[in-house]
Write a protein that holds these residues in place. Structure first.
Motif: not given
Length: 671
Positions: A205-209
């Protein structure tokens, strides 16, 4: 053929190879052949100044974005109603059957078929909604509120299992899936990461956002797809047909999809999935049950929130809420000062939780926890022993403030903030740092000083003034026997173990030094590459970054460590006291035609008949290459007791697995 035509040809070839490698797990060419074609493409792109929309070079991540643009989904992305137990699942089923029967009673000339069921894994990642127009990927977004999400096209392009173009070119479609980080990829990433990631869900989630797509690319995310939410030109009669359509169009579909005509058979499969859960190479938090017939789905429709034709069966909760009571600050081996949260005791996944992880002050700010003392927070059990706090239940700053220390909680030395972390720089006078450094130095994978423990380190520090590892090599028998609980035998055993540790090889010594951001695999690679301690010490960050699995942060950490005069003096002192730190001789290959010759082998799980080190040495003497992670290049996995994610990944890749340890030992001895 002109440059543009050659570029189009190369892109088609490379995308086909990527599809077979990342989606089908069936590589068609060697890495060397692929790299040669990729280099041709990058050279042509540089020469022409043109990068075509479906070029694989786009997957490395582009410029940092200024923000996320909103994206309105062409069709709503629904949440799923949840069943926490079998009784609730049966209630959902009975209601669905009743609705089907009611419809058939009113429409006897055109009845719905008897319910059939699809059962899929419920991934624990971030929902993706991909838009394709005439076969081209033109947008990707998060779920958002189900109607409007955030555009993350540049981030999603870095996921190599996501097709940039598909064979279906009729109109526009939206496809839903889940962005995930495989557990084996997470483990590999954390071996060299400056900031290890705590769990795979937050990592994905952190990588995609993240506004920097290069960060997304570094995480090596994966994606599985399970639904066509919108199409202006294509319809489906049932779920199987939709899944076939996704596979035909090069989307990665998870193989764990089960179809049933009898609802009771679903119960047995759910139990099997839950039993397999720990061996999967990705996180799941349940399973999704769907009626397969599309006309039935249309008739049953939706509530305000959920489709009536699907339900999520949740496994034992790994996330809950509790009250954050206090935060204490602990000093680690490198001087990093980290917060530890004390929460109101709560049951989570079968255990009572009282302590939770908070990574650093940046983590506290990012999760809106600065004013959270006394407030209710979400906690999650990941792969760690203690759970992690995910954030506050409410957005308001309705709690007391978490105060950040300005001085070291142990030695009162002024703290320095570097990035998101606080550090105590008092290396020679901060008790927790000293004890942790000595304990790590003596540990089994480091200098392997037998019987040494943190209690030993504390006693030697407090009573004999041991402040650094080198001091261990100056200990005298007469001093040790004066210590409490130290008789003559214990004192002599410790001195013998310290003396023996002088023979430990270069890789073990480098690991024992505790260089920030380096683990065993990195220090072994350094030892194998340089084969001399002083060559390692003289290596520049520019040289180091060229080595396998060494990124910029790790390279700077290594070079910075050896540039520190404190560390240089300590190392030279240890060498003068007899530590050898020599690179071991390359193992002599005694056989080139054994069962293991030429094979790339991975060891996992617990072995009982020999140690991991003994097994590795024997394998290398028999001509095998032993590596730490499973990939398509792996030929054989040796699975001991309690083998986990590596075993699951090997089976997914159809890699040969040897689970009989006695047979493994027999093959080792068969020279």
């Amino acid at each position: 053929m002109n440059a543009m035509e050659r570029m189009e040809q190369l892109i088609a070839e490379l995308n086909n190879y990527n599809y077979h490698y990342y989606t089908l797990d069936e590589p068609l060419v060697s890495d060397k052949e692929y790299d040669a074609l990729y280099d041709q493409l990058t050279a042509l792109e540089k020469e022409t100044g043109t990068v075509l929309p479906d070029s694989p070079t786009l997957r490395v991540g582009g410029e940092i974005l200024k923000g996320f643009a909103p994206h309105r989904h062409l069709s709503p992305l629904w949440s799923l109603d949840k069943a926490q137990n079998i009784e609730q699942l049966r209630t959902w089923h009975d209601r669905a059957v009743r609705l089907v029967n009611d419809y058939n009673a009113k429409n006897p000339s055109d009845p719905l078929p008897a319910p059939c069921y699809a059962l899929e894994l419920k991934f624990d990642g971030l929902t993706l909604n991909l838009t394709y127009r005439e076969g081209k990927l033109v947008q990707a977004s998060t779920r958002g509120n189900g109607v409007v999400g955030e555009g993350i096209l540049e981030q999603v392009k870095t996921i190599k299992s996501v097709p940039l173009n598909i064979p279906f070119t009729d109109g526009t479609i939206e496809v839903q899936g889940e962005g995930i980080m495989n557990l084996s990829v997470l483990a590999k990433y954390n071996e060299t990461a400056a900031e290890p990631l705590k769990n795979a869900r937050n990592a994905a989630a952190g990588a995609l956002r993240n506004l920097n797509p290069k960060v997304t690319a570094e995480r090596r995310l994966n994606a599985y797809f399970y639904n066509v939410g919108y199409s202006d030109e294509r319809s489906f009669t049932d779920h199987k047909e939709m899944m076939d359509f996704l596979r035909e169009n090069r989307f990665k579909v998870n193989p764990y999809i089960f179809y049933f005509e009898n609802f009771d058979d679903v119960m047995e499969q759910l139990a099997d999935i839950e039993a397999r859960r720990a061996s999967l190479d990705y996180l799941i938090d349940g399973a999704v049950m769907k009626l397969t017939d599309m006309r039935t789905r249309e008739v049953l429709g939706y509530t305000d929130k959920f489709p009536r034709w699907a339900v999520a069966y949740k496994f034992v909760a790994e996330e809950t809420t509790t009250v954050l009571q206090s935060v204490t600050w602990n000093v680690g081996r490198t001087g990093k000062v980290t917060p530890l949260a004390r929460v109101e005791p709560v049951e989570l996944a079968g255990v009572t939780v009282q302590n939770c992880t908070l990574n650093n002050v940046g983590d506290i700010e990012r999760k809106n926890l600065k004013f959270a003392l006394g407030s209710r927070v979400f906690i999650r059990r990941s792969n760690d022993v203690i759970p992690e706090i995910l954030g506050k239940v409410t957005e308001e700053q309705d709690g007391e403030e978490i105060l950040y220390p300005e001085q070291c909680p142990s030695c009162a030395f002024p703290l320095e903030q570097r990035g998101a972390h606080l550090f105590c720089n008092n290396k020679t006078g901060c008790r927790p740092q000293i004890i942790a450094r000595i304990t790590h130095f003596a540990s089994r994978d480091a200098m392997d000083i037998e019987t040494f423990s943190d209690k030993t380190a504390i006693q030697l520090h407090e009573e004999l003034g041991v402040k650094e590892p080198a001091d261990l090599y100056t200990l005298a028998f007469e001093s040790l026997i004066k210590l409490d609980r130290f008789g003559e035998k214990k004192a002599q055993n410790l001195l013998d173990a310290i003396e023996k540790s002088k023979e430990r090889d270069l890789a073990a010594f480098l690991y024992a030094l505790g260089i920030p951001n380096t683990g065993k695999s990195t220090t072994k690679m350094l030892a194998d590459h340089y084969r001399d301690l002083h060559r390692v010490m003289e290596a520049t960050a520019e040289e180091l970054v060229e080595l396998p699995d060494v990124g910029g942060i790790v390279a700077e950490s290594i070079a910075g460590y050896f540039a520190d005069p404190f560390n240089q003096v300590a190392i030279e002192r240890m060498l003068s006291l007899g530590i050898q730190a020599k690179a071991p001789e390359a193992p002599a290959v005694v056989s080139t035609d054994s069962f293991f010759s030429g094979k790339t082998v991975v060891l996992t799980g617990t072995l009982h008949l020999l140690t991991r080190e003994e097994a590795t040495e024997k394998l290398e003497r028999l001509g095998a290459k032993v590596t730490g992670s499973v990939s398509k290049k792996t030929d054989l996995l040796i699975a001991g007791e309690k083998a986990g994610s590596k075993l699951a990944k090997a089976r997914q890749l159809d890699i040969q697995v040897l689970e009989d340890e006695a047979e493994f030992v027999r093959l080792l001895n068969e020279e």
